[in-house]
Design a protein around this motif. Sequence first.
Motif, PDB file in Angstrom:
ATOM      1  N   ALA A 160       0.865  -1.180   0.000  1.00  0.00           N
ATOM      2  CA  ALA A 160       0.000   0.000   0.000  1.00  0.00           C
ATOM      3  C   ALA A 160       0.898   1.224   0.000  1.00  0.00           C
ATOM      4  O   ALA A 160       2.003   1.195   0.555  1.00  0.00           O
ATOM      5  CB  ALA A 160      -0.928   0.016   1.217  1.00  0.00           C
ATOM      6  N   VAL A 161       0.434   2.320  -0.621  1.00  0.00           N
ATOM      7  CA  VAL A 161       1.262   3.529  -0.723  1.00  0.00           C
ATOM      8  C   VAL A 161       0.398   4.760  -0.476  1.00  0.00           C
ATOM      9  O   VAL A 161      -0.660   4.927  -1.095  1.00  0.00           O
ATOM     10  CB  VAL A 161       1.929   3.659  -2.110  1.00  0.00           C
ATOM     11  N   ALA A 162       0.865   5.619   0.438  1.00  0.00           N
ATOM     12  CA  ALA A 162       0.256   6.933   0.663  1.00  0.00           C
ATOM     13  C   ALA A 162       1.237   7.996   0.198  1.00  0.00           C
ATOM     14  O   ALA A 162       2.443   7.896   0.449  1.00  0.00           O
ATOM     15  CB  ALA A 162      -0.082   7.124   2.139  1.00  0.00           C
ATOM     16  N   TYR A 163       0.718   9.003  -0.480  1.00  0.00           N
ATOM     17  CA  TYR A 163       1.533  10.108  -0.977  1.00  0.00           C
ATOM     18  C   TYR A 163       1.074  11.398  -0.296  1.00  0.00           C
ATOM     19  O   TYR A 163      -0.125  11.617  -0.116  1.00  0.00           O
ATOM     20  CB  TYR A 163       1.370  10.277  -2.490  1.00  0.00           C
ATOM     21  N   GLN A 170       2.936  10.929  -7.208  1.00  0.00           N
ATOM     22  CA  GLN A 170       2.281   9.771  -7.826  1.00  0.00           C
ATOM     23  C   GLN A 170       2.750   9.570  -9.266  1.00  0.00           C
ATOM     24  O   GLN A 170       2.913   8.429  -9.723  1.00  0.00           O
ATOM     25  CB  GLN A 170       0.753   9.945  -7.813  1.00  0.00           C
ATOM     26  N   ALA A 171       2.951  10.683  -9.975  1.00  0.00           N
ATOM     27  CA  ALA A 171       3.353  10.595 -11.377  1.00  0.00           C
ATOM     28  C   ALA A 171       4.767  10.023 -11.518  1.00  0.00           C
ATOM     29  O   ALA A 171       5.047   9.254 -12.443  1.00  0.00           O
ATOM     30  CB  ALA A 171       3.267  11.971 -12.031  1.00  0.00           C
ATOM     31  N   ARG A 172       5.645  10.378 -10.609  1.00  0.00           N
ATOM     32  CA  ARG A 172       7.043   9.945 -10.721  1.00  0.00           C
ATOM     33  C   ARG A 172       7.295   8.598 -10.055  1.00  0.00           C
ATOM     34  O   ARG A 172       8.200   7.860 -10.467  1.00  0.00           O
ATOM     35  CB  ARG A 172       7.950  11.022 -10.116  1.00  0.00           C
ATOM     36  N   TYR A 173       6.498   8.262  -9.035  1.00  0.00           N
ATOM     37  CA  TYR A 173       6.730   7.028  -8.279  1.00  0.00           C
ATOM     38  C   TYR A 173       5.411   6.253  -8.138  1.00  0.00           C
ATOM     39  O   TYR A 173       4.840   6.175  -7.044  1.00  0.00           O
ATOM     40  CB  TYR A 173       7.323   7.352  -6.903  1.00  0.00           C
ATOM     41  N   PRO A 174       4.927   5.685  -9.213  1.00  0.00           N
ATOM     42  CA  PRO A 174       3.618   5.011  -9.154  1.00  0.00           C
ATOM     43  C   PRO A 174       3.666   3.683  -8.408  1.00  0.00           C
ATOM     44  O   PRO A 174       4.673   2.973  -8.431  1.00  0.00           O
ATOM     45  CB  PRO A 174       3.279   4.800 -10.632  1.00  0.00           C
ATOM     46  N   ARG A 177      -1.077  -1.412  -9.713  1.00  0.00           N
ATOM     47  CA  ARG A 177      -2.526  -1.206  -9.804  1.00  0.00           C
ATOM     48  C   ARG A 177      -3.288  -1.873  -8.680  1.00  0.00           C
ATOM     49  O   ARG A 177      -4.396  -1.445  -8.318  1.00  0.00           O
ATOM     50  CB  ARG A 177      -3.031  -1.735 -11.149  1.00  0.00           C
ATOM     51  N   VAL A 178      -2.733  -2.944  -8.126  1.00  0.00           N
ATOM     52  CA  VAL A 178      -3.462  -3.686  -7.091  1.00  0.00           C
ATOM     53  C   VAL A 178      -3.220  -3.131  -5.687  1.00  0.00           C
ATOM     54  O   VAL A 178      -3.944  -3.478  -4.752  1.00  0.00           O
ATOM     55  CB  VAL A 178      -3.087  -5.180  -7.128  1.00  0.00           C
ATOM     56  N   ALA A 179      -2.215  -2.286  -5.526  1.00  0.00           N
ATOM     57  CA  ALA A 179      -1.899  -1.755  -4.194  1.00  0.00           C
ATOM     58  C   ALA A 179      -2.849  -0.614  -3.843  1.00  0.00           C
ATOM     59  O   ALA A 179      -3.039   0.306  -4.650  1.00  0.00           O
ATOM     60  CB  ALA A 179      -0.459  -1.269  -4.146  1.00  0.00           C
ATOM     61  N   PRO A 180      -3.450  -0.618  -2.650  1.00  0.00           N
ATOM     62  CA  PRO A 180      -4.252   0.528  -2.220  1.00  0.00           C
ATOM     63  C   PRO A 180      -3.379   1.778  -2.123  1.00  0.00           C
ATOM     64  O   PRO A 180      -2.256   1.721  -1.610  1.00  0.00           O
ATOM     65  CB  PRO A 180      -4.760   0.110  -0.834  1.00  0.00           C
ATOM     66  N   THR A 181      -3.870   2.895  -2.625  1.00  0.00           N
ATOM     67  CA  THR A 181      -3.131   4.156  -2.565  1.00  0.00           C
ATOM     68  C   THR A 181      -4.058   5.264  -2.075  1.00  0.00           C
ATOM     69  O   THR A 181      -5.281   5.165  -2.169  1.00  0.00           O
ATOM     70  CB  THR A 181      -2.554   4.550  -3.934  1.00  0.00           C
ATOM     71  N   THR A 182      -3.434   6.317  -1.557  1.00  0.00           N
ATOM     72  CA  THR A 182      -4.195   7.485  -1.152  1.00  0.00           C
ATOM     73  C   THR A 182      -3.317   8.712  -1.250  1.00  0.00           C
ATOM     74  O   THR A 182      -2.078   8.606  -1.215  1.00  0.00           O
ATOM     75  CB  THR A 182      -4.744   7.336   0.284  1.00  0.00           C
ATOM     76  N   PRO A 373     -10.293  11.031   8.606  1.00  0.00           N
ATOM     77  CA  PRO A 373     -11.000   9.881   8.012  1.00  0.00           C
ATOM     78  C   PRO A 373     -10.234   9.258   6.846  1.00  0.00           C
ATOM     79  O   PRO A 373     -10.183   8.024   6.716  1.00  0.00           O
ATOM     80  CB  PRO A 373     -12.333  10.488   7.549  1.00  0.00           C
ATOM     81  N   ARG A 374      -9.619  10.085   6.005  1.00  0.00           N
ATOM     82  CA  ARG A 374      -8.862   9.564   4.866  1.00  0.00           C
ATOM     83  C   ARG A 374      -7.641   8.783   5.347  1.00  0.00           C
ATOM     84  O   ARG A 374      -7.307   7.717   4.819  1.00  0.00           O
ATOM     85  CB  ARG A 374      -8.434  10.723   3.970  1.00  0.00           C
ATOM     86  N   ARG A 375      -6.984   9.315   6.361  1.00  0.00           N
ATOM     87  CA  ARG A 375      -5.793   8.653   6.887  1.00  0.00           C
ATOM     88  C   ARG A 375      -6.155   7.322   7.546  1.00  0.00           C
ATOM     89  O   ARG A 375      -5.475   6.307   7.349  1.00  0.00           O
ATOM     90  CB  ARG A 375      -5.117   9.594   7.886  1.00  0.00           C
ATOM     91  N   ASN A 376      -7.248   7.303   8.307  1.00  0.00           N
ATOM     92  CA  ASN A 376      -7.661   6.061   8.955  1.00  0.00           C
ATOM     93  C   ASN A 376      -8.020   4.990   7.933  1.00  0.00           C
ATOM     94  O   ASN A 376      -7.741   3.799   8.147  1.00  0.00           O
ATOM     95  CB  ASN A 376      -8.846   6.325   9.884  1.00  0.00           C
TER      96      ASN A 376
END
Length: 397
Positions: A160-163, A170-174, A177-182, A373-376
Amino acid sequence: MTAETRFVQTPDGTVWTSTAPSYRFWTRYLSVFDTVRVVARVQAVAAVPEGAHQVDGPGVEVWPVPYYLGPRQYLLRRAAVGRAVTASADPGDAVILRVPSAIGSLLAQTRDRLHLPYALEVVGDPYDVFAPGVVQHPLRPMLRHWFATKLRRQCRSASAVAYVTERSLQARYPATRVAPTTACSSVDLPAEAFLPQARSPERCTQTNTVISVGSLDQLYKGVDTLIEALAWLIAAGLPVRLVHVGDGRFRHQLEQLAVRLGMADRVEFTGALPAGEAIRRQLDAADLFVMPSRTEGLPRALIEAMARALPAIGTTAGGIPELLPATDLVPPDDPATLAVAIYNMLTNPHRMASASIRNLYRAHDFSADTLTPRRNAYYHAVRDATERRMSVRSQVC
């Protein structure tokens, strides 16, 4: 959690910080996880530093990594650092690495080798950190390629990846597709960080005060560019002074630059100040916030200034364009263009008032009520992804 920060520990075992995230920051992870273990460099000290805040506490512990400063000390102590980092996480732990980070990369290597999952919080861009003019090192081009490539690989491997940005990182370090991102900034401002209303266009002083905030351990923040721009403004007859909040090894060099340009009496370095009210007082006394950075993630200092309804000028580096409109942006390393932008803002009261309204409104996107809420949801995604990967791993083994 790995953190590329430096803490100190008093003889009673308590861990403290003067500038890095303190206990309140780390408790955000307790909304989903039972315990937070912060893996970071820790230095022993005899007494609590003045203005320091405690890092550990109920639910939050610090896993000490041997203390080092700079690449030379890191290389000398790399074996001991590696052992400490490897031992910090059990196989079933939900691991979140705040990257780019030497400590985070060591733990990522260990987890990859053992086919164990980890998640990321991408808080900066090594491609910009090692851009020309930012770091003076003979191996800069190689380091730029190496660190950027490593971060791309980590994002592709993460569960999972949070930016901290909405678009640029996100554009430089994608991620895959299956990993949850936020997209979720590390910044969440408490209610007291916000002014109740924007600034009045009638605000006027004999001398315009420009303020900048940031570490001077490197020249990332572009304060040298700002001092040169200030010289242009003074030559043009604009009464202006600079206050910089922050300290570091390049402070003396910047003070000498101000002296050479004949502006020693127009540039004030406050040194490092405790987070919160002390910095807010400086922001409230200023007329314009300037962020002349050569590299950024999503800058907390700019968001805090916007929450104080300060008009702002920034560069096009990193996530700054996600916070300010194009009219308030300039290229990095361009003191002449920066001077013009500052002049045009300070001499136009109605533009200053409009920027104050807009910045205060935008800053509310980074309130705790908005981001929590987004972070949780991301923390739940990390926990679930870790459990899935561990389940698959146990079946394979």
